[in-house]
Design a protein around this motif. Structure first.
Motif: not given
Lengths: 572, 572
Positions: A72, A76, B35-37, B39-40, B153-154
């Motif tokens: 991405p 974070p 990776l985070a909410a 985000l992959y 999100r992304e």
């Protein structure tokens, strides 16, 4: 592609905002449009070139066995805190808060994310070696974005990260990437050099930069005529100087009432500038972290190198001394400073060249006076430190016996041996053959894809526009039609040639817009098409096409067979 | 590709975080890593699939004459203010401040930037029509990101924008994109439907969505058995109901002490639910903008549709009425509401079906009672509004005479006729043939590239893993080697077959990892390779290879020629 179906938008006016050739020409050719500071839209024309570069980079990365993935752009904060770079990276890191007030950054690079990926995905040495890469948009919040895509804030970058079980493996991965980079820039048709570099903020053990050579380049590169040694000016070293000559002169005071620079003093005394040494007053830190006054000496004809200075023990975070500090330690105002008889004890740092001098000239620590005939060990103690702390200059002797030359370059790639820096900080280990956890050895390898486009132009342009190397051109060949609307035979012949070339795999654009020849040729030259073929009524009668290479002085009239043979062979 | 040189990282455990099949299988197959909410990271395996989709989208966009460009992901606030969307877009817009405190957003879409590009680059109708597209990362700050890349999100999106001089031109551009989308989803090998849709926040005149059909789809789609009519449930319409029958019953009060729903009342009375009407108390606005109480009626077996309701005059920004408002207007608590004899004058909005009812049942506006035998014009005035305000249901009669069926789908594409909405707001004009400025007519066309990957899995999976259509598979064929380390002949035969297939342009992966057959087959099934060939010692002796299609029950032993012929023909 038929230009009548394309969107070509060239500008006659030279854009006022552009300071360098590539920026000016990319705007004039309509490759780019500025959206905001450091943000550009790549037009269809510009994107064709960008994609050419991207494709070659990808092919060579794949050929080298690297595996493409995609991380991405938004990362974070937590991962960046594991390596301490959330704080350390500085203002270029664009920090973002989402709707839940969680903190992220727009990735300027991806060491943290790939190391996190690796620590989760890798468990055994058997999975190694691995080299992951991506072609992804990056963002660096430059304080002064300029020069178009040369120093944009948002840009396209290829970044790769290798993982090995040991340093020898990392070395092999690094060499494979180095070789891939050489293939990439060779295939792109650019004149380039791989140079030894300082590792800078990314850190790690060793690194090399790849520079596209261009007179307008921001970086100075030294290379040797004696071998393939080349180094960024920040890292370049000249050969060790010869032994110090014996003292031949007596120490004497010279009246220099208004001469505050080595150049003025040398002129007044009628001696060569290289006989003088300039004194630079610095403040570093001693072993206890207290301020320590250091007087650094470089030859009058040399410049001190900030990066080399910072590598000297005690000078890691050095600053220039204030006038008050100078007065306190040397008892003189700047302009007349020197290492002889300071007011207080100081540390003296001599460049290797200065340490090898005899009978030299320095300031007398007394306004209006310099000292000549100065000799180490006799008039002042041997220096506390001797180190290479200067920029190399054209003509310096190289360690390999050759001579150093300086050229200018644009950095477009950088390969680093990171060692265990990130893997250690983030706990990225695998089990080795003995079943013991082992911290991985990493390398990282960047290429500025959008920057290469600008750098190629800086290297290849003339008064009429861009001169693309064949591999980067939006199209290799342009077929220009004279009076397509008035002359059906010409139109048909141009169309037939366009199809024949396209079918032969020669990437061709047909300029069927019906512009006047002057306007059409100006566009085709401006946008840098390497090979131009003109189809006209006169040519048809003679059975020839007018061919001109973008970099040729003259055009030639060629029959169809000769033309095709010429175009089939990429000319670089 | 040899799997021993690749990074395949499958998981045996079912990841707890995954709620739907595609998310679960993408994690198990190692296509993604969180990776985070929202985000992959797309692993090398996942990216191979993503790039397949991207390539087909790009080819069909190019074929349709659209021109690819690339806009920045970061867009300045000023442009979004020109259309008012800086405020209106809502919380999904990720807002960013740079180091100079200038405001930007991470682009969720690019109407503003492309319209700005067009108004700067386009001057004459002669440059039209044009259709610009990009494949670029987008960001939407979803309040609840979930389902992996289905609602990340992304994400990666293809967005295209057409510019025409008039509505007829826009219509042609729109149709060309519609046709391109049909080709794209057909080539991808997916079962899909193009459906009429509500234009939503993007706005404009007309729009259609493209849905991949899957039982797990978030959207309900109605289609007709009588024609190719299909519409999102938000936009679907049933046929106009027949004429209202004559009243046959007397109005009477029915004792319904605890029956507060139509279903309970119908059960108590022993009548069909379709004989009842439910009353929904809303508050809209009158012509002066004051609150206006509206009682909406839909048949007891139907559901009101929020989007259709909001399109009724006076209900644009409607809300549900409070209990106090209900008591004031109807004199009763919820559960027994109805349009007959309200306490204060109210506006009555009847669904078309309700307006066509006779002898129906509604609440009596008195706790514990309903009214039966209700008839319009006799027991209460004709409704103030009649409109289609309900969701269609399976079995509804369609306008074309067919019957409506409901299936579930995942929205993966959307085409809009924007008209002059953005061009007007941003002053995007060109000179027309008469030399007069004309506001351009735009269309916009999106495809969720990363979402397609997840949607394809939702449509194509079984208990063992993914079943990729050939066009989307990371590799079409897997050659699995049994005991490669123990049996040199098997290894050599597998290698030869791998090369032969690769040379024939059949994308093949060689599983040379040396895993046990069960483990190897499980991986190859999980990651969804459409065609599996097993090379074993026994097969070599028999002169055959064991072939199995991923979607077949049984494997077959085929000789080399038959196998090659089979693999050369893509089976979908």
């Amino acid at each position: 592609m038929r230009l009548s179906q394309f969107h070509l938008h060239t500008e006659k006016e030279t854009p006022a905002e552009a300071e360098i050739a590539s920026h000016r020409l990319m705007l004039k050719a309509g490759m780019l449009r500025r959206l905001a500071a450091g943000l550009y839209t790549w037009s269809p024309l510009g994107l064709r070139v960008l994609r050419k570069v991207e494709a070659i980079v990808r092919e060579e990365m794949d050929r080298a066995g690297a595996l493409e993935l995609l991380m991405p752009t938004i990362q974070p904060k937590e991962l960046w805190e594991e390596t301490g770079r959330w704080q350390k990276f500085g203002g270029q890191l664009l920090k973002i808060r989402d709707r839940k007030d969680a903190e992220y950054c727009y990735a300027p690079t991806a060491e943290e994310v790939i190391t996190d990926f690796a620590r989760n995905e890798l468990a055994s040495y058997k999975q190694l070696p691995l080299n992951f890469y991506q072609v992804q948009t990056k963002f660096r919040d430059e304080i002064r974005p300029r020069f178009g895509v040369m120093r944009a804030r948002e840009f396209l970058m290829k970044d790769a990260y290798s993982f090995d079980i040991d340093a020898a493996g990392m070395q092999r991965s690094y060499e494979a990437m180095h070789a891939a980079y050489v293939r990439i820039f060779t295939r792109l048709g650019l004149r380039f050099r791989a140079v030894q570099a300082d590792s800078g903020a990314i850190g790690g053990d060793a690194s090399q930069e790849f520079h596209v050579l261009a007179d307008s380049g921001e970086d100075a590169i030294a290379f040797s005529t004696g071998s393939d040694y080349a180094a960024n000016i920040e890292a370049a070293q000249a050969a060790q100087p010869g032994p110090r000559p014996a003292a031949a002169e007596e120490l004497r005071k010279v009246d220099t009432p208004t001469q505050k620079t080595c150049a003025d003093v040398a002129a007044l005394m009628g001696i060569d500038l290289s006989r003088t040494a300039k004194s630079i007053a610095l403040v570093g830190a001693d072993a206890d972290g207290n301020d320590q006054f250091v007087l650094a000496l470089v030859r009058g004809d040399h410049d001190a190198n900030e990066i080399k200075l910072a590598k000297v023990e005690g000078l890691a975070g050095y600053r220039m001394a204030t006038e008050a500090e100078i007065l306190a330690h040397l008892g003189s105002e700047p302009g007349f400073l020197g290492p002889v008889a300071p007011k207080q004890p100081i540390r003296v740092l001599a460049d290797r060249e200065v340490a090898a001098m005899a009978d030299f000239v320095v300031g007398a620590n007394e306004p209006g006076f310099h000292l000549a005939g100065v000799n180490w060990g006799r008039d002042l103690p041997e220096p506390d430190h001797v180190a290479d702390i200067r920029d190399v200059v054209e003509g310096d002797r190289a360690a390999d016996g050759g001579e150093l030359r300086i050229v200018r370059g644009i950095e477009v790639g950088h390969v680093f041996q990171l060692g265990s820096k990130y893997a250690e900080a983030m706990g990225c280990t695998v089990l080795d053959e003995q079943g013991k956890p082992r911290v991985l050895q990493m390398g990282c390898y960047g290429i500025g894809i959008s920057r290469i486009v600008a750098a190629a132009i800086e290297q290849n342009f003339d008064a009429n526009g861009i001169l693309w190397p064949d591999a980067m051109a939006p199209w290799r060949v342009a077929v220009c039609v004279i009076n397509p609307k008035r002359d059906d035979a010409v139109s048909a012949a141009a169309e037939a040639l366009y199809r024949e070339l396209s079918d032969a795999g020669i990437e061709t654009v047909l300029d069927d817009r019906g512009l006047r020849p002057g306007q059409m040729f100006a566009d085709i030259e401006l946008i840098g098409i390497p090979h131009r073929v003109v189809v006209s009524g006169r040519g048809l009668e003679a059975g020839t096409f007018e061919y001109r290479a973008r970099n040729a002085e003259e055009s030639e009239n060629l029959d169809r067979e000769t033309l095709l043979a010429r175009l089939r062979q990429p000319k670089s």
